[in-house]
Scaffold this motif. Structure first.
Motif, mmCIF file in Angstrom:
data_model
loop_
_atom_site.group_PDB
_atom_site.id
_atom_site.type_symbol
_atom_site.label_atom_id
_atom_site.label_comp_id
_atom_site.label_asym_id
_atom_site.label_seq_id
_atom_site.Cartn_x
_atom_site.Cartn_y
_atom_site.Cartn_z
ATOM 1 N N ASN A 1 0.871 -1.174 0.000
ATOM 2 C CA ASN A 1 0.000 0.000 0.000
ATOM 3 C C ASN A 1 0.912 1.229 0.000
ATOM 4 O O ASN A 1 1.413 1.645 1.029
ATOM 5 N N TYR A 2 1.127 1.800 -1.177
ATOM 6 C CA TYR A 2 2.097 2.887 -1.326
ATOM 7 C C TYR A 2 1.778 4.090 -0.432
ATOM 8 O O TYR A 2 2.663 4.847 -0.058
ATOM 9 N N ALA A 3 0.512 4.268 -0.048
ATOM 10 C CA ALA A 3 0.122 5.431 0.756
ATOM 11 C C ALA A 3 0.784 5.417 2.133
ATOM 12 O O ALA A 3 1.029 6.480 2.715
ATOM 13 N N LEU A 4 1.105 4.235 2.665
ATOM 14 C CA LEU A 4 1.790 4.169 3.960
ATOM 15 C C LEU A 4 3.164 4.828 3.871
ATOM 16 O O LEU A 4 3.567 5.554 4.770
ATOM 17 N N GLY A 5 3.882 4.560 2.791
ATOM 18 C CA GLY A 5 5.192 5.172 2.608
ATOM 19 C C GLY A 5 5.106 6.636 2.240
ATOM 20 O O GLY A 5 5.932 7.450 2.652
ATOM 21 N N LEU A 6 4.087 6.985 1.473
ATOM 22 C CA LEU A 6 3.925 8.350 0.995
ATOM 23 C C LEU A 6 3.869 9.357 2.135
ATOM 24 O O LEU A 6 4.408 10.460 2.028
ATOM 25 N N GLN A 7 3.292 8.981 3.251
ATOM 26 C CA GLN A 7 3.174 9.896 4.392
ATOM 27 C C GLN A 7 4.538 10.285 4.966
ATOM 28 O O GLN A 7 4.647 11.277 5.684
ATOM 29 N N HIS A 8 5.578 9.518 4.636
ATOM 30 C CA HIS A 8 6.912 9.784 5.173
ATOM 31 C C HIS A 8 7.800 10.568 4.198
ATOM 32 O O HIS A 8 8.963 10.808 4.491
ATOM 33 N N ILE B 1 7.269 13.841 -6.077
ATOM 34 C CA ILE B 1 6.221 13.179 -5.308
ATOM 35 C C ILE B 1 4.949 13.003 -6.136
ATOM 36 O O ILE B 1 4.270 11.981 -6.040
ATOM 37 N N GLU B 2 4.640 13.960 -6.986
ATOM 38 C CA GLU B 2 3.454 13.832 -7.848
ATOM 39 C C GLU B 2 3.650 12.718 -8.869
ATOM 40 O O GLU B 2 2.724 11.963 -9.157
ATOM 41 N N GLY B 3 4.848 12.611 -9.430
ATOM 42 C CA GLY B 3 5.149 11.532 -10.364
ATOM 43 C C GLY B 3 5.073 10.174 -9.697
ATOM 44 O O GLY B 3 4.610 9.199 -10.287
ATOM 45 N N TRP B 4 5.534 10.103 -8.441
ATOM 46 C CA TRP B 4 5.481 8.854 -7.671
ATOM 47 C C TRP B 4 4.024 8.443 -7.463
ATOM 48 O O TRP B 4 3.648 7.295 -7.701
ATOM 49 N N LYS B 5 3.193 9.394 -7.019
ATOM 50 C CA LYS B 5 1.771 9.097 -6.817
ATOM 51 C C LYS B 5 1.132 8.620 -8.118
ATOM 52 O O LYS B 5 0.378 7.650 -8.129
ATOM 53 N N SER B 6 1.427 9.308 -9.202
ATOM 54 C CA SER B 6 0.859 8.973 -10.507
ATOM 55 C C SER B 6 1.271 7.556 -10.935
ATOM 56 O O SER B 6 0.440 6.781 -11.418
ATOM 57 N N MET B 7 2.551 7.218 -10.747
ATOM 58 C CA MET B 7 3.028 5.890 -11.117
ATOM 59 C C MET B 7 2.350 4.815 -10.274
ATOM 60 O O MET B 7 1.894 3.797 -10.794
ATOM 61 N N MET B 8 2.271 5.041 -8.977
ATOM 62 C CA MET B 8 1.752 4.012 -8.082
ATOM 63 C C MET B 8 0.238 3.839 -8.182
ATOM 64 O O MET B 8 -0.291 2.814 -7.762
ATOM 65 N N THR B 9 -0.466 4.832 -8.727
ATOM 66 C CA THR B 9 -1.919 4.704 -8.895
ATOM 67 C C THR B 9 -2.292 4.387 -10.334
ATOM 68 O O THR B 9 -3.465 4.239 -10.654
ATOM 69 N N SER B 10 -1.301 4.255 -11.196
ATOM 70 C CA SER B 10 -1.526 3.945 -12.597
ATOM 71 C C SER B 10 -1.991 2.506 -12.768
ATOM 72 O O SER B 10 -1.580 1.609 -12.029
ATOM 73 N N GLU B 11 -2.830 2.282 -13.767
ATOM 74 C CA GLU B 11 -3.238 0.914 -14.091
ATOM 75 C C GLU B 11 -2.068 0.114 -14.650
ATOM 76 O O GLU B 11 -2.133 -1.116 -14.738
ATOM 77 N N ASP B 12 -0.975 0.794 -15.035
ATOM 78 C CA ASP B 12 0.218 0.127 -15.565
ATOM 79 C C ASP B 12 1.013 -0.602 -14.486
ATOM 80 O O ASP B 12 1.852 -1.443 -14.791
#
Length: 134
Positions: free
Chosen positions: A24-31, A48-59
């Motif tokens: 669950n990438y959101a746990l790490g994102l908070q740090h 950080i925006e690119g990281w969020k985009s990658m981790m929520t991508s259907e890819d």
């Protein structure tokens, strides 16, 4: 006194790394600091925006991302360096990946809280390859 106040810096950083390794990438994102940079194995940086985009991508479909070991943890004042090894299973654009990777992160303690400023991930090796030795 809060639980975080009672934790040592080592324990707090170890917990951050465990969260970073959760699927669950959101746990790490908070740090991550607002200015965090993540360097992918290709050398391409993500903010950080690119990281969020990658981790929520259907890819990207993450099956697991387990912490194998914390190899080095060094703290000097309000700065810290940590090197750790993970075992990840994920699918990226239809390609299955099952690999062992080494990551390094630099953290800074601001207002009594550790935040990741920079992380870099190595190219993965197969789980059958010998683990890196530190």
């Amino acid at each position: 006194m809060t639980i975080i106040d009672q934790m040592s810096d080592n324990e707090e950083i170890e917990n951050i790394i465990r969260d970073m390794c959760d699927k669950n990438y959101a746990l790490g994102l908070q740090h991550m600091d607002e200015q965090s940079i993540f360097i992918r194995p290709s050398g391409n940086p993500l903010n950080i925006e690119g990281w969020k985009s990658m981790m929520t991508s259907e890819d990207v479909i993450v099956e697991k991302n387990d912490l194998i070991s914390i190899n080095k943890l060094y703290i000097n004042g309000n700065m810290a360096f940590v090197c750790y090894t993970t075992h990840g299973k994920f699918n990226y654009k239809g390609t299955e990946n099952d690999d062992i990777a080494v990551l390094t992160s630099i953290l800074e303690k601001k207002n009594k809280t550790w935040k990741i400023l920079l992380s870099q991930r190595s190219t993965g090796r197969t789980p059958n390859d010998e683990l890196p030795k530190f």
